[in-house]
Write a protein that holds these residues in place. Structure first.
Motif, mmCIF file in Angstrom:
data_model
loop_
_atom_site.group_PDB
_atom_site.id
_atom_site.type_symbol
_atom_site.label_atom_id
_atom_site.label_comp_id
_atom_site.label_asym_id
_atom_site.label_seq_id
_atom_site.Cartn_x
_atom_site.Cartn_y
_atom_site.Cartn_z
ATOM 1 N N LYS A 163 18.801 18.127 -39.336
ATOM 2 C CA LYS A 163 20.095 18.361 -38.858
ATOM 3 C C LYS A 163 20.106 17.766 -37.439
ATOM 4 O O LYS A 163 21.265 17.402 -36.881
ATOM 5 N N ARG A 164 19.003 18.134 -36.704
ATOM 6 C CA ARG A 164 19.136 17.612 -35.075
ATOM 7 C C ARG A 164 19.189 16.183 -35.218
ATOM 8 O O ARG A 164 19.830 15.669 -34.220
ATOM 9 N N ALA A 165 18.418 15.480 -36.018
ATOM 10 C CA ALA A 165 18.708 14.022 -36.185
ATOM 11 C C ALA A 165 19.982 13.419 -36.379
ATOM 12 O O ALA A 165 20.324 12.682 -35.731
ATOM 13 N N GLU A 166 20.817 14.532 -37.283
ATOM 14 C CA GLU A 166 22.017 13.834 -37.568
ATOM 15 C C GLU A 166 22.935 14.077 -36.354
ATOM 16 O O GLU A 166 23.903 13.261 -36.185
ATOM 17 N N ALA A 167 22.594 15.227 -35.761
ATOM 18 C CA ALA A 167 23.508 15.544 -34.469
ATOM 19 C C ALA A 167 23.333 14.553 -33.361
ATOM 20 O O ALA A 167 24.279 14.087 -32.821
ATOM 21 N N ALA A 168 22.177 14.047 -33.299
ATOM 22 C CA ALA A 168 21.826 12.838 -32.248
ATOM 23 C C ALA A 168 22.518 11.749 -32.533
ATOM 24 O O ALA A 168 23.003 11.016 -31.740
ATOM 25 N N LEU A 169 22.271 11.431 -33.843
ATOM 26 C CA LEU A 169 22.932 10.131 -34.223
ATOM 27 C C LEU A 169 24.631 10.169 -34.066
ATOM 28 O O LEU A 169 24.910 9.254 -33.810
ATOM 29 N N GLN A 170 25.005 11.424 -34.354
ATOM 30 C CA GLN A 170 26.604 11.525 -34.314
ATOM 31 C C GLN A 170 26.923 11.293 -32.611
ATOM 32 O O GLN A 170 27.861 10.513 -32.226
ATOM 33 N N GLU A 171 26.162 11.972 -31.916
ATOM 34 C CA GLU A 171 26.431 11.749 -30.445
ATOM 35 C C GLU A 171 26.237 10.453 -29.909
ATOM 36 O O GLU A 171 27.068 9.675 -29.308
ATOM 37 N N GLN A 172 25.060 9.484 -30.378
ATOM 38 C CA GLN A 172 25.068 8.089 -30.144
ATOM 39 C C GLN A 172 26.189 7.323 -30.360
ATOM 40 O O GLN A 172 26.815 6.438 -29.981
#
Length: 218
Positions: A163-172
């Motif tokens: 979930k953290r990786a998905e959130a970081a990807l969305q921010e990028q």
């Protein structure tokens, strides 16, 4: 709220599920005795099941239908939730949910589907012993023992890192979109002739000059 399942015989409290699952598999084998089974397949004995059961990083627990009491709790569950097996065996699964509402809600959603299809999968939020919460993939599967004992095996996988990786990807992705939009705006402005940018200034200057001229009447 307890799951609306028919209660069966209570299993002995243990954190080794091998004997129970081996018994279940033996029952299923008797039910399909008319089918030929290859002799080259290895028997699924209790030692093998216990090694597999306690060697996984996922939390695996068996819960009795009706009471929702924990009858099996593997090493993965101990590591994930912070409770040793002897601390949770015989208790309800309420201890791993954030609150009473979550405990009741998952029962309301899962019960009819497990009854109909034998299994249910979703994402849910759980609570560790230290009070922290984490998201998880959860799969609940219904199993019936040789003596008519009904329970379900729950497999829980911590997906907080995902979930953290998905959130970081969305921010990028959002940042890249802003950069792209800014670049498009710059390219658009570079195609406009400079005189058009000066036109409002020229008009304002002309207006101020004409306002100082005397008004002539013919």
């Amino acid at each position: 709220m307890e799951c609306d399942f028919k209660s069966g015989q209570v299993f002995g409290s243990s954190n080794t599920i091998g004997d129970t699952l081996t018994d279940v598999f033996a029952t299923q084998k008797r039910r399909t005795a008319h089918e030929r089974v290859s002799t080259t397949k290895l028997p699924l004995d209790a030692a093998f099941v216990n090694a597999l059961y306690n060697g996984l990083t996922e939390a695996i627990l068996a819960v009795q239908f009706g009471t929702r009491r924990i009858v099996h709790w593997n090493k993965g569950a101990e590591a994930m939730f912070g409770y040793a097996a002897q601390e949770v065996l015989g208790k309800t699964t309420e201890i791993i949910y954030p609150d009473q509402h979550s405990f009741e809600r998952i029962s309301d959603l899962a019960t009819p589907i497990i009854r109909e299809k034998g299994a249910w999968q979703t994402e849910w939020e759980y609570r560790r012993r230290d009070g922290s919460h984490f998201p998880a993939d959860v799969v609940a599967t219904m199993i019936e023992g040789s003596e008519g004992t009904a329970f379900y095996v729950i497999v829980i996988r911590d997906i907080a890192a995902r979930k953290r990786a998905e959130a970081a990807l969305q921010e990028q992705s959002a940042l890249l979109l802003k950069i792209r939009q800014s670049g498009n705006a710059f390219r658009l402005s570079s195609t406009i002739p400079p005189c058009l940018f000066m036109w409002p200034v020229l008009m304002a200057s002309l207006s101020s000059l004409t306002s100082d001229l005397p008004i002539c009447f013919s």
